[in-house]
Design an enzyme around this catalytic site. Structure first.
Site, PDB file in Angstrom:
ATOM      1  N   GLY A  13      96.036  93.908  36.132  1.00 19.99           N
ATOM      2  CA  GLY A  13      96.384  93.043  35.013  1.00 19.99           C
ATOM      3  C   GLY A  13      97.833  93.203  34.614  1.00 19.99           C
ATOM      4  O   GLY A  13      98.684  93.555  35.431  1.00 19.99           O
ATOM      5  N   SER A  14      98.111  92.998  33.339  1.00 19.77           N
ATOM      6  CA  SER A  14      99.494  93.001  32.846  1.00 19.77           C
ATOM      7  C   SER A  14      99.940  94.409  32.462  1.00 19.77           C
ATOM      8  O   SER A  14      99.112  95.277  32.163  1.00 19.77           O
ATOM      9  CB  SER A  14      99.600  92.093  31.623  1.00 19.77           C
ATOM     10  N   VAL A  72      98.646  95.517  28.835  1.00 22.16           N
ATOM     11  CA  VAL A  72      97.250  95.957  28.790  1.00 22.16           C
ATOM     12  C   VAL A  72      97.086  97.248  29.589  1.00 22.16           C
ATOM     13  O   VAL A  72      96.306  98.131  29.215  1.00 22.16           O
ATOM     14  CB  VAL A  72      96.317  94.856  29.327  1.00 22.16           C
ATOM     15  N   GLY A  73      97.848  97.387  30.677  1.00 20.14           N
ATOM     16  CA  GLY A  73      97.774  98.618  31.470  1.00 20.14           C
ATOM     17  C   GLY A  73      98.124  99.845  30.655  1.00 20.14           C
ATOM     18  O   GLY A  73      97.503 100.909  30.796  1.00 20.14           O
ATOM     19  N   GLU A 107      97.403  98.358  38.887  1.00 19.11           N
ATOM     20  CA  GLU A 107      98.140  97.356  39.661  1.00 19.11           C
ATOM     21  C   GLU A 107      98.532  96.283  38.659  1.00 19.11           C
ATOM     22  O   GLU A 107      97.712  95.473  38.226  1.00 19.11           O
ATOM     23  CB  GLU A 107      97.272  96.790  40.777  1.00 19.11           C
TER      24      GLU A 107
END
Length: 600
Positions: A275-276, A279-280, A297
């Site tokens: 994801g982004s 959010v990571g 990733e």
């Protein structure tokens, strides 16, 4: 010569037997998967309407995940947004199943993979249509990004997976030559995967394949933007697991929003997130509370470098494909194009001609080169990036066309766009666009191209094109990314089974860390355990030398110093001299020990 003939004959016989064995068809059972509610024409009457998502409103408080086709806005249905307690219950069931599956044989696991592969090969059109309906991508893009990559990974696991999960023997070193040293790979338990919407089939299968083959269970939280397809693909996995007698609940797919994902992170033994970057970072913070390991990733802003000695028409075709792969449907696309000034004009001309021939439209209603954007309001964000570039001096030189678009779906499409006169002050060259835009910038030297490529907070991948393979390789080696393609694009993502080589996939900087796929990705699903044991037990056992046994003798340190010199000294004569000192100390210690015993 007579000695070699029998060996040659045996080798030929062995090769012939292997070849004949390959001709024997493997008995792979077929599975039945209910497709009645995902095929066109079989949709329930209550779902046959155009869905208009609420704009600018958060969905976190919703109890349902609403699903619709981004290319037509047709309603697909809904799935429950699971609460934290429901997530914990699902993970608990997976953990119970995993304790059983951890004892399964590699033969059983390979059969599971073969059943999946057989179903995928026989139902390619269905799988691609479901992906296309849920994300807006074309059938060709679905085949390339969903089917081929998944089949490649299954094939690699079938041929090499067991090899890389078996105990691996290592050197025991000079001081422990009488020991055997090995590394064992044990299942971690239950993996939690939170995956993005851009590859709904592959993003579910990718972590699942590695987790299940390495003996783990897995719970996958699919994106709220691709829940409809993800839940259908889950049926395929369930049917294949049942066919090999795997325990129920070993694999699960859950739906929901941020709260659902947060609960998953705090319940599992490892987290895989796609994801982004924003959010990571939240995932990492939540995982840190229980020290749960994570693989991230995240975003990408891949550079595409074109030197002056290339075949311009060929590279232009590759460039457009690379840009359209970043069209909000895929993540392996290039977003920054750096072209040597000597071929800049011809490259722009070639790319512009190709882009003008590209048409976008609902992918299942006609022959379109590009589909819709999956994310609501994403076209508005792309236009803002373009406007920022235009305000700072950039120029649009080519755009693609639209096909017939439904009235409610106009905002889901963005035409492929070629922009020149760009620089790094523009947001378009710094922020991840995830759209079909080709911003093209000049460079004069290889050093300048490398500097431009590295001027990004992302570090997922890059592609370098040159008539000299050596030159392209040299440039690629100096770009700080996790993936590099030399005179090709995104091929490294496909290289899962080339001879005995398999490639991991992942990035650096804001593109994340950890790796999927290949040996590294497979072993990342394992508890890596170092094991040491006696090589010649019970004849040779490890004993503590008497000079350093408790109570330590007066010459204990001198003995230890000589032992280190004997083992690791740089000069052979110094080592031999130290060895004599060690043997002498041992002899004296044994002698004094024997004297004390006699006196007692």
């Amino acid at each position: 010569m007579a000695f070699w003939w029998p060996l040659i004959v045996l080798a030929l016989a062995y090769g012939l037997c292997r070849f004949l064995f390959m001709l024997i068809p493997v008995n792979v059972p077929s599975i039945d998967v209910d497709v009645s509610d995902v095929t066109e024409g079989n949709q329930a009457q209550e779902n046959s309407f155009i869905y208009i998502p609420p704009r600018g409103r958060t969905q976190q408080s919703e109890t349902k995940v609403q699903c619709y086709e981004p290319a037509t806005m047709k309603y697909l249905g809904y799935f429950p947004a699971l609460s934290p307690s429901e997530v914990e219950e699902r993970v608990a069931l997976a953990k119970k199943a995993q304790t059983v599956w951890a004892k399964s044989s590699f033969k059983q696991r390979r059969q599971f993979l073969r059943i999946l592969l057989k179903y995928i090969l026989e139902h390619q059109q269905l799988i691609c249509e479901v992906s296309s309906r849920d994300t807006g991508k074309t059938m060709v893009d679905a085949s390339l990004g969903e089917i081929m990559t998944t089949c490649e990974k299954i094939t690699w696991l079938l041929s090499e997976g067991e090899r890389w999960l078996k105990p691996e023997y290592r050197s025991s070193g000079r001081s422990m030559i009488h020991k055997k040293a090995k590394v064992e790979f044990h299942p971690l338990g239950v993996i939690g995967a939170i995956v993005s919407w851009n590859y709904p089939f592959h993003n579910v299968f990718n972590p699942m394949l590695a987790a299940v083959f390495s003996g783990n269970g897995i719970v996958i939280k699919v994106s709220e933007h691709a829940s409809w397809s993800g839940c259908f693909y889950f049926r395929i996995i369930q049917a294949a697991l049942a066919a090999v007698g795997a325990p129920d609940n070993l694999v699960d797919v859950i739906t929901g929003f941020a709260e659902t994902g947060e609960a998953l992170v705090s319940s599992v033994d490892k987290v895989i997130f796609v994801g982004s970057p924003g959010v990571g970072k939240k995932i990492m913070r939540n995982a840190a509370k229980n020290l749960v390991p994570v693989t991230l990733e995240l975003g990408g802003k891949d550079a595409f470098i074109v030197c002056e000695d290339v075949d311009v028409p060929h590279v232009a075709q590759v460039a457009v494909r690379a840009a359209l792969q970043s069209s909000g449907q895929n993540c392996a696309g290039a977003e920054r194009f750096y072209v040597h000034r000597d071929v800049y004009a011809s490259f722009v001309t070639q790319v512009s001609q190709i882009v003008k021939s590209v048409s976008a439209g609902p992918p299942l209603t006609g022959r379109y080169d590009m589909g819709a954007l999956c994310m609501q309001e994403h076209s508005e964000r792309l236009q803002n990036l373009v406007n920022d570039a235009l305000e700072k001096g950039a120029e649009i030189v080519a755009r693609g066309s639209f096909g017939h678009l439904g009235e409610g779906a106009v905002d889901q499409f963005f035409p492929p766009t070629v922009i020149v006169n760009v620089d790094h002050t523009m947001k378009l060259m710094q922020e991840e666009a995830f759209g079909p835009i080709l911003p093209i910038m000049k460079f004069s030297t290889d050093e300048e191209a490398i500097k431009l490529a590295n001027d990004s907070r992302y570090g997922l991948g890059c592609a370098v094109f040159s008539g000299s393979q050596r030159r392209a390789r040299e440039i690629a080696s100096k770009i700080h990314t996790g993936v590099a393609a030399v005179n090709d694009f995104a091929s490294s993502y496909m290289c899962q089974a080339i001879l005995s080589l398999s490639l991991p996939f992942g990035g650096v900087k804001d593109s994340g860390f950890g790796r999927f796929a290949g040996i590294e990705g497979l072993r990342a699903c394992c508890l890596v355990k170092s094991v040491v044991e006696d090589r010649w037990w019970p004849y040779v056992k490890t004993k503590i030398p008497k000079p350093i046994q408790y109570p330590v003798s007066e010459g204990g340190f001198e003995f230890q110093e000589s032992l280190v010199e004997a083992l690791y000294g740089l000069n052979i004569w110094d080592r031999l001299q130290a060895l004599v000192t060690v043997l002498k100390a041992l002899s004296e210690q044994n002698s004094s020990s024997g004297t004390s015993k006699r006196s007692d």
